[in-house]
Write a protein that holds these residues in place. Structure first.
Motif, PDB file in Angstrom:
ATOM      1  N   GLU A   1      -7.268   8.372  -1.493  1.00  0.00           N
ATOM      2  CA  GLU A   1      -7.717   8.473  -0.094  1.00  0.00           C
ATOM      3  C   GLU A   1      -9.171   8.903   0.053  1.00  0.00           C
ATOM      4  N   MET A   2     -10.027   8.346  -0.808  1.00  0.00           N
ATOM      5  CA  MET A   2     -11.460   8.619  -0.665  1.00  0.00           C
ATOM      6  C   MET A   2     -11.998   7.825   0.514  1.00  0.00           C
TER       7      MET A   2
ATOM      8  N   GLU B   1     -17.683   6.784   0.467  1.00  0.00           N
ATOM      9  CA  GLU B   1     -17.743   7.452  -0.835  1.00  0.00           C
ATOM     10  C   GLU B   1     -17.330   6.490  -1.953  1.00  0.00           C
ATOM     11  N   VAL B   2     -16.332   5.676  -1.669  1.00  0.00           N
ATOM     12  CA  VAL B   2     -15.900   4.665  -2.654  1.00  0.00           C
ATOM     13  C   VAL B   2     -17.068   3.734  -2.964  1.00  0.00           C
ATOM     14  N   ALA B   3     -17.712   3.262  -1.894  1.00  0.00           N
ATOM     15  CA  ALA B   3     -18.833   2.323  -2.064  1.00  0.00           C
ATOM     16  C   ALA B   3     -19.972   2.985  -2.847  1.00  0.00           C
ATOM     17  N   ALA B   4     -20.278   4.240  -2.508  1.00  0.00           N
ATOM     18  CA  ALA B   4     -21.370   4.940  -3.199  1.00  0.00           C
ATOM     19  C   ALA B   4     -21.034   5.146  -4.676  1.00  0.00           C
ATOM     20  N   THR B   5     -19.788   5.505  -4.954  1.00  0.00           N
ATOM     21  CA  THR B   5     -19.370   5.725  -6.351  1.00  0.00           C
ATOM     22  C   THR B   5     -19.503   4.445  -7.162  1.00  0.00           C
ATOM     23  N   LEU B   6     -19.150   3.320  -6.539  1.00  0.00           N
ATOM     24  CA  LEU B   6     -19.203   2.037  -7.259  1.00  0.00           C
ATOM     25  C   LEU B   6     -20.579   1.370  -7.156  1.00  0.00           C
ATOM     26  N   GLU B   7     -21.480   2.011  -6.405  1.00  0.00           N
ATOM     27  CA  GLU B   7     -22.839   1.498  -6.208  1.00  0.00           C
ATOM     28  C   GLU B   7     -22.833   0.090  -5.615  1.00  0.00           C
ATOM     29  N   VAL B   8     -22.019  -0.080  -4.568  1.00  0.00           N
ATOM     30  CA  VAL B   8     -21.996  -1.341  -3.820  1.00  0.00           C
ATOM     31  C   VAL B   8     -22.065  -0.994  -2.333  1.00  0.00           C
ATOM     32  N   THR B   9     -22.304  -2.008  -1.503  1.00  0.00           N
ATOM     33  CA  THR B   9     -22.340  -1.744  -0.061  1.00  0.00           C
ATOM     34  C   THR B   9     -20.910  -1.512   0.439  1.00  0.00           C
ATOM     35  N   VAL B  10     -20.814  -0.891   1.610  1.00  0.00           N
ATOM     36  CA  VAL B  10     -19.481  -0.651   2.188  1.00  0.00           C
ATOM     37  C   VAL B  10     -18.774  -1.982   2.415  1.00  0.00           C
TER      38      VAL B  10
ATOM     39  N   ILE C   1       0.848  -1.194   0.000  1.00  0.00           N
ATOM     40  CA  ILE C   1       0.000   0.000   0.000  1.00  0.00           C
ATOM     41  C   ILE C   1       0.887   1.250   0.000  1.00  0.00           C
ATOM     42  N   GLU C   2       1.910   1.213   0.837  1.00  0.00           N
ATOM     43  CA  GLU C   2       2.803   2.362   0.947  1.00  0.00           C
ATOM     44  C   GLU C   2       3.550   2.619  -0.365  1.00  0.00           C
ATOM     45  N   LEU C   3       3.934   1.538  -1.048  1.00  0.00           N
ATOM     46  CA  LEU C   3       4.628   1.695  -2.337  1.00  0.00           C
ATOM     47  C   LEU C   3       3.751   2.443  -3.333  1.00  0.00           C
ATOM     48  N   GLY C   4       2.466   2.048  -3.407  1.00  0.00           N
ATOM     49  CA  GLY C   4       1.532   2.715  -4.310  1.00  0.00           C
ATOM     50  C   GLY C   4       1.364   4.175  -3.937  1.00  0.00           C
ATOM     51  N   GLN C   5       1.228   4.440  -2.650  1.00  0.00           N
ATOM     52  CA  GLN C   5       1.017   5.823  -2.195  1.00  0.00           C
ATOM     53  C   GLN C   5       2.225   6.697  -2.506  1.00  0.00           C
ATOM     54  N   ARG C   6       3.415   6.155  -2.264  1.00  0.00           N
ATOM     55  CA  ARG C   6       4.622   6.953  -2.514  1.00  0.00           C
ATOM     56  C   ARG C   6       4.873   7.140  -4.003  1.00  0.00           C
ATOM     57  N   LEU C   7       4.489   6.135  -4.775  1.00  0.00           N
ATOM     58  CA  LEU C   7       4.690   6.233  -6.225  1.00  0.00           C
ATOM     59  C   LEU C   7       3.941   7.425  -6.802  1.00  0.00           C
ATOM     60  N   PHE C   8       2.706   7.607  -6.336  1.00  0.00           N
ATOM     61  CA  PHE C   8       1.872   8.657  -6.922  1.00  0.00           C
ATOM     62  C   PHE C   8       1.889   9.954  -6.111  1.00  0.00           C
ATOM     63  N   ALA C   9       2.667   9.984  -5.033  1.00  0.00           N
ATOM     64  CA  ALA C   9       2.685  11.194  -4.198  1.00  0.00           C
ATOM     65  C   ALA C   9       3.377  12.335  -4.930  1.00  0.00           C
TER      66      ALA C   9
ATOM     67  N   HIS D   1     -10.941  -4.303  -9.394  1.00  0.00           N
ATOM     68  CA  HIS D   1     -10.113  -4.219  -8.197  1.00  0.00           C
ATOM     69  C   HIS D   1      -9.138  -3.040  -8.262  1.00  0.00           C
ATOM     70  N   ARG D   2      -8.637  -2.765  -9.447  1.00  0.00           N
ATOM     71  CA  ARG D   2      -7.663  -1.680  -9.618  1.00  0.00           C
ATOM     72  C   ARG D   2      -8.282  -0.323  -9.240  1.00  0.00           C
ATOM     73  N   LEU D   3      -9.504  -0.081  -9.691  1.00  0.00           N
ATOM     74  CA  LEU D   3     -10.114   1.235  -9.470  1.00  0.00           C
ATOM     75  C   LEU D   3     -10.378   1.487  -7.992  1.00  0.00           C
ATOM     76  N   ILE D   4     -10.815   0.458  -7.294  1.00  0.00           N
ATOM     77  CA  ILE D   4     -11.108   0.636  -5.870  1.00  0.00           C
ATOM     78  C   ILE D   4      -9.815   0.879  -5.079  1.00  0.00           C
ATOM     79  N   LEU D   5      -8.758   0.212  -5.501  1.00  0.00           N
ATOM     80  CA  LEU D   5      -7.453   0.410  -4.860  1.00  0.00           C
ATOM     81  C   LEU D   5      -6.968   1.846  -5.072  1.00  0.00           C
TER      82      LEU D   5
END
Lengths: 119, 215
Positions: free
Chosen positions: B174-175, B179-188, A84-92, B163-167
């Motif tokens: 840092e949403m 908000e992530v759940a609402a945007t994707l129209e799924v439950t939390v 997770i940290e790698l992804g965050q730092r990559l795009f920071a 999976h990529r988009l939610i990540l």
């Protein structure tokens, strides 16, 4: 250990077939039955909430207890955290992606012009 | 840059159906323009910022610029309704993510690859079967290695879009989870499960990088 406890352990070890290594059966027995212990599968279920700081206190104690005794889950969690940290730092910051100077002038002009036409 | 070519006719309201005038001035002022002479500078800065966000979702620079332009126009059009509860750049950031997500949905021909093989396996006792190698280097040290940035970018790109988009939304932008759940129209809860699977799969894809430098 008292006889009933020994009998219980032997019964558990015998009851799970010869295909599982003894170490797994023993560790599984302890993680499933020892007070304050959880299995690796349960640990995995708690992982996201723990990382998000949303795991309630009793489960957090169980999670951290498992983290101390299970080396495989410790490495697994460390990898989770660091990925997770790698992804965050990559795009920071502005290290990635276009800078203002790279935005084509004609694109900027087109946007401004298009908006002016509507005024 | 398809959007650039389509931009001007798209914005012209059809005769008899005049759209309300969307004035660039209030947003430009909020972005730091003191006069019209500053418009090119603030627009270029905003487009670059928005394209940076969009690029990680849509993948290509050209598509990212298309999203950025679309998002900028949306921001100008919606500025009157902006309540100022967040910084204007944060608000535009969210608009950009929405445009990028729409772009990803429109191009959803991308095949979804199952990620089950990348997730940890457990035996019948609930004991983890897969080991994970992790070295001593911090994330910052890892990223200083040659090609490490490209490797992380490729690993994220390898995840299926679901999976990529939610990540990206949760861990990079840092949403809040709701908000992530609402945007994707799924439950939390469903969003949490998907996020956890995405992180777990990414961990496995990054294992060679994380294990390097191991003592």
């Amino acid at each position: 250990m008292s006889d009933p406890v020994v009998r219980f352990i032997l019964r558990q070890l015998r009851g799970h077939g010869p295909e599982r290594p003894l170490r797994h059966r023993l560790v599984g027995l302890i993680f499933r039955n020892w007070p304050g212990m959880i299995t690796c599968a349960r640990f995995e279920q708690f992982l996201l909430d723990y990382h998000e700081g949303e795991l309630p206190e009793p489960q957090r104690r169980l999670f951290e207890g498992h983290l101390q005794v299970c080396g495989l889950c410790r490495s697994s969690y460390e990898g989770y955290r660091r990925s997770i940290e790698l992804g965050q730092r990559l795009f920071a910051g502005e290290a990635d992606g276009p800078l203002p100077g790279e935005v084509p002038d004609e694109m900027v002009a087109a946007v401004i012009e298009a908006l002016r036409k509507r005024e | 840059m398809l959007f650039l070519n389509l931009l001007v006719p798209f914005l012209r309201a059809p005769a008899g159906h005049e759209a309300p005038a969307a004035d660039i001035a209030p947003l430009a002022r909020a972005l730091g323009a003191e006069s019209e002479a500053d418009y090119p500078r603030v627009v270029a800065e905003a487009l670059a910022r928005m394209a940076r966000v969009a690029e990680r979702y849509v993948g290509s620079r050209d598509d990212a610029f298309d999203c950025a332009q679309e998002a900028f126009i949306n921001a100008v059009n919606g500025y009157a309704a902006f309540e100022g509860r967040a910084a204007v750049t944060s608000w535009m950031h969210r608009i950009t993510i929405n445009c990028a997500l729409q772009h990803c949905r429109r191009g959803s021909a991308r095949r979804e690859v199952p990620i089950d093989d990348l997730l940890p396996q457990f035996d019948t006792e609930g004991i983890i079967e897969s080991s994970f190698r992790v070295g001593p280097d911090s994330a910052e040290e890892i990223l200083q290695r040659r090609d490490a940035r490209a490797t992380v970018r490729q690993a994220i790109a390898q995840l299926p879009d679901s999976h990529r988009l939610i990540l990206l939304m949760r861990d990079i932008d840092e949403m809040p989870m709701e908000e992530v759940a609402a945007t994707l129209e799924v439950t939390v809860n469903a969003a949490k499960v998907r996020l956890h699977r995405a992180r777990s799969a990414l961990r496995r894809l990054l294992e060679p990088l994380l294990a390097e430098g191991r003592l």
